[in-house]
Motif scaffolding. Structure first.
Motif, PDB file in Angstrom:
ATOM      1  N   ARG A  93     -13.204 -15.051  -1.516  1.00 25.73           N
ATOM      2  CA  ARG A  93     -13.485 -14.420  -0.229  1.00 25.73           C
ATOM      3  C   ARG A  93     -12.521 -14.927   0.842  1.00 25.73           C
ATOM      4  N   VAL A  94     -12.306 -16.231   0.871  1.00 25.26           N
ATOM      5  CA  VAL A  94     -11.381 -16.811   1.847  1.00 25.26           C
ATOM      6  C   VAL A  94      -9.951 -16.343   1.583  1.00 25.26           C
ATOM      7  N   SER A  95      -9.556 -16.316   0.324  1.00 26.10           N
ATOM      8  CA  SER A  95      -8.199 -15.916  -0.042  1.00 26.10           C
ATOM      9  C   SER A  95      -7.932 -14.464   0.308  1.00 26.10           C
ATOM     10  N   ILE A  96      -8.913 -13.604   0.072  1.00 20.69           N
ATOM     11  CA  ILE A  96      -8.742 -12.185   0.370  1.00 20.69           C
ATOM     12  C   ILE A  96      -8.617 -11.968   1.876  1.00 20.69           C
ATOM     13  N   ARG A  97      -9.410 -12.710   2.655  1.00 18.47           N
ATOM     14  CA  ARG A  97      -9.319 -12.589   4.108  1.00 18.47           C
ATOM     15  C   ARG A  97      -7.926 -13.001   4.592  1.00 18.47           C
ATOM     16  N   PHE A  98      -7.417 -14.106   4.039  1.00 18.78           N
ATOM     17  CA  PHE A  98      -6.068 -14.557   4.395  1.00 18.78           C
ATOM     18  C   PHE A  98      -5.026 -13.541   3.946  1.00 18.78           C
ATOM     19  N   ALA A  99      -5.205 -12.989   2.753  1.00 22.45           N
ATOM     20  CA  ALA A  99      -4.249 -12.014   2.217  1.00 22.45           C
ATOM     21  C   ALA A  99      -4.193 -10.759   3.074  1.00 22.45           C
ATOM     22  N   GLY A 100      -5.312 -10.396   3.693  1.00 25.87           N
ATOM     23  CA  GLY A 100      -5.319  -9.240   4.579  1.00 25.87           C
ATOM     24  C   GLY A 100      -4.387  -9.423   5.756  1.00 25.87           C
ATOM     25  N   TYR A 101      -4.382 -10.629   6.357  1.00 24.78           N
ATOM     26  CA  TYR A 101      -3.472 -10.914   7.463  1.00 24.78           C
ATOM     27  C   TYR A 101      -2.018 -10.924   6.984  1.00 24.78           C
ATOM     28  N   VAL A 102      -1.796 -11.490   5.816  1.00 25.63           N
ATOM     29  CA  VAL A 102      -0.442 -11.532   5.273  1.00 25.63           C
ATOM     30  C   VAL A 102       0.068 -10.123   4.975  1.00 25.63           C
ATOM     31  N   THR A 103      -0.822  -9.241   4.571  1.00 21.45           N
ATOM     32  CA  THR A 103      -0.437  -7.853   4.302  1.00 21.45           C
ATOM     33  C   THR A 103       0.132  -7.199   5.550  1.00 21.45           C
ATOM     34  N   VAL A 104      -0.489  -7.460   6.682  1.00 20.26           N
ATOM     35  CA  VAL A 104       0.032  -6.938   7.950  1.00 20.26           C
ATOM     36  C   VAL A 104       1.426  -7.495   8.217  1.00 20.26           C
ATOM     37  N   CYS A 105       1.606  -8.796   7.980  1.00 18.33           N
ATOM     38  CA  CYS A 105       2.916  -9.424   8.159  1.00 18.33           C
ATOM     39  C   CYS A 105       3.951  -8.806   7.229  1.00 18.33           C
ATOM     40  N   PHE A 106       3.536  -8.518   5.995  1.00 12.67           N
ATOM     41  CA  PHE A 106       4.446  -7.906   5.027  1.00 12.67           C
ATOM     42  C   PHE A 106       4.915  -6.541   5.511  1.00 12.67           C
ATOM     43  N   LEU A 107       4.006  -5.743   6.041  1.00 14.41           N
ATOM     44  CA  LEU A 107       4.371  -4.409   6.524  1.00 14.41           C
ATOM     45  C   LEU A 107       5.341  -4.495   7.691  1.00 14.41           C
ATOM     46  N   ILE A 108       5.103  -5.453   8.573  1.00 15.26           N
ATOM     47  CA  ILE A 108       6.018  -5.631   9.709  1.00 15.26           C
ATOM     48  C   ILE A 108       7.385  -6.093   9.226  1.00 15.26           C
ATOM     49  N   LEU A 109       7.405  -7.088   8.330  1.00 11.21           N
ATOM     50  CA  LEU A 109       8.671  -7.600   7.799  1.00 11.21           C
ATOM     51  C   LEU A 109       9.411  -6.524   7.030  1.00 11.21           C
ATOM     52  N   ASN A 110       8.681  -5.714   6.293  1.00 11.46           N
ATOM     53  CA  ASN A 110       9.307  -4.642   5.527  1.00 11.46           C
ATOM     54  C   ASN A 110      10.002  -3.652   6.458  1.00 11.46           C
ATOM     55  N   SER A 111       9.368  -3.355   7.580  1.00 12.24           N
ATOM     56  CA  SER A 111       9.966  -2.449   8.562  1.00 12.24           C
ATOM     57  C   SER A 111      11.240  -3.048   9.149  1.00 12.24           C
ATOM     58  N   VAL A 112      11.208  -4.359   9.398  1.00 14.43           N
ATOM     59  CA  VAL A 112      12.374  -5.043   9.953  1.00 14.43           C
ATOM     60  C   VAL A 112      13.544  -5.005   8.977  1.00 14.43           C
ATOM     61  N   LEU A 113      13.256  -5.244   7.697  1.00 15.34           N
ATOM     62  CA  LEU A 113      14.315  -5.254   6.688  1.00 15.34           C
ATOM     63  C   LEU A 113      14.878  -3.855   6.460  1.00 15.34           C
ATOM     64  N   ILE A 114      14.009  -2.861   6.485  1.00 18.78           N
ATOM     65  CA  ILE A 114      14.476  -1.479   6.325  1.00 18.78           C
ATOM     66  C   ILE A 114      15.407  -1.098   7.468  1.00 18.78           C
ATOM     67  N   ALA A 115      15.110  -1.629   8.658  1.00 21.16           N
ATOM     68  CA  ALA A 115      15.947  -1.344   9.823  1.00 21.16           C
ATOM     69  C   ALA A 115      17.305  -2.026   9.743  1.00 21.16           C
TER      70      ALA A 115
END
Length: 235
Positions: A93-115
């Motif tokens: 439960r704790v890991s999934i909650r943390f992974a949810g925040y990291v997922t948002v970071c991944f999407l932002i980083l992915n957008s930066v790299l695509i740019a």
């Protein structure tokens, strides 16, 4: 190591890593008491993270480092954690909650790299956050999505594609052979358009994956019905 892909069989690198992992991980799970499995999981993830970060530093002139088994231990470790969901419910439960925040970071980083913006260590950070994002996604998919997303994902066509997805992964590179034969012998076209090529490859990949599922994969999967599985819970 030839520092490159080897045609259609290149796809089997991931299967080779998985098989090497299953050989030793199954032994560990079989002979380790449930209360000690968490320690092995943490060791596995730590080796994976260190490999992803350190290998490019020590072997900067070497490509394809990500195909090494130890470079994939982090993703395999997280997958193992999902398999142990009923044994360590609180940790998950704790890991999934943390992974949810990291997922948002991944999407932002992915957008930066695509740019086109890259920085030192961006590839490693992108890879690690991607693994954690998929960890969250796979767990969410195993539970089930609600609302409109859930209705879309449970559409029969999508469910069937998911069922034969292993065959799609294995066979998609080999679909070029029947596609080329069909173009030359049936259509009389030696240089198909991009659209024709994509459509033919898609059709033959789907057909091959469906045949593989019904004649090979599903009969093997059905054998697990003859075994009894007992789950233990550790708080």
């Amino acid at each position: 190591m030839n520092q490159g892909w080897n045609g259609e069989v290149s796809i089997f690198w991931s299967l080779a890593v998985e098989e090497q992992f299953y050989i030793f991980w199954s032994v560990i799970v079989l002979f380790t008491p449930a209360r000690f499995l968490l320690a092995w999981f943490l060791i596995l993830c730590a080796i994976g993270l260190l490999s992803v970060i350190a290998l490019p530093l020590f072997f900067s002139d070497t490509d394809m480092l990500f195909v090494l088994p130890n470079a994939n231990f982090f993703s395999l470790g997280l997958g193992s954690m999902l398999a142990l969901r009923d044994i360590f419910p609180r940790l998950l439960r704790v890991s999934i909650r943390f992974a949810g925040y990291v997922t948002v970071c991944f999407l932002i980083l992915n957008s930066v790299l695509i740019a086109g913006t890259h920085f030192e260590g961006s590839d490693q950070i992108h890879y690690i956050t991607m693994i954690i994002a998929f960890f969250w996604l796979v767990n969410k998919a195993s539970i089930g999505f609600d609302g409109l997303v859930g209705k879309i994902l449970t559409f029969p066509v999508f469910l069937y594609i998911g069922r034969i997805s292993y065959g799609l992964y294995i066979l998609h590179l080999f679909a070029a052979y029947p596609s080329a034969f069909f173009c030359k012998r049936i259509l009389g076209v030696h240089e198909p358009t991009q659209l024709q090529w994509v459509l033919l490859n898609t059709i033959f990949t789907l057909a091959g994956a469906a045949i593989s599922w019904h004649l090979f994969e599903n009969p093997i999967n059905s054998l697990k019905n003859h075994f009894f599985y007992q789950r233990k819970r550790v708080e």
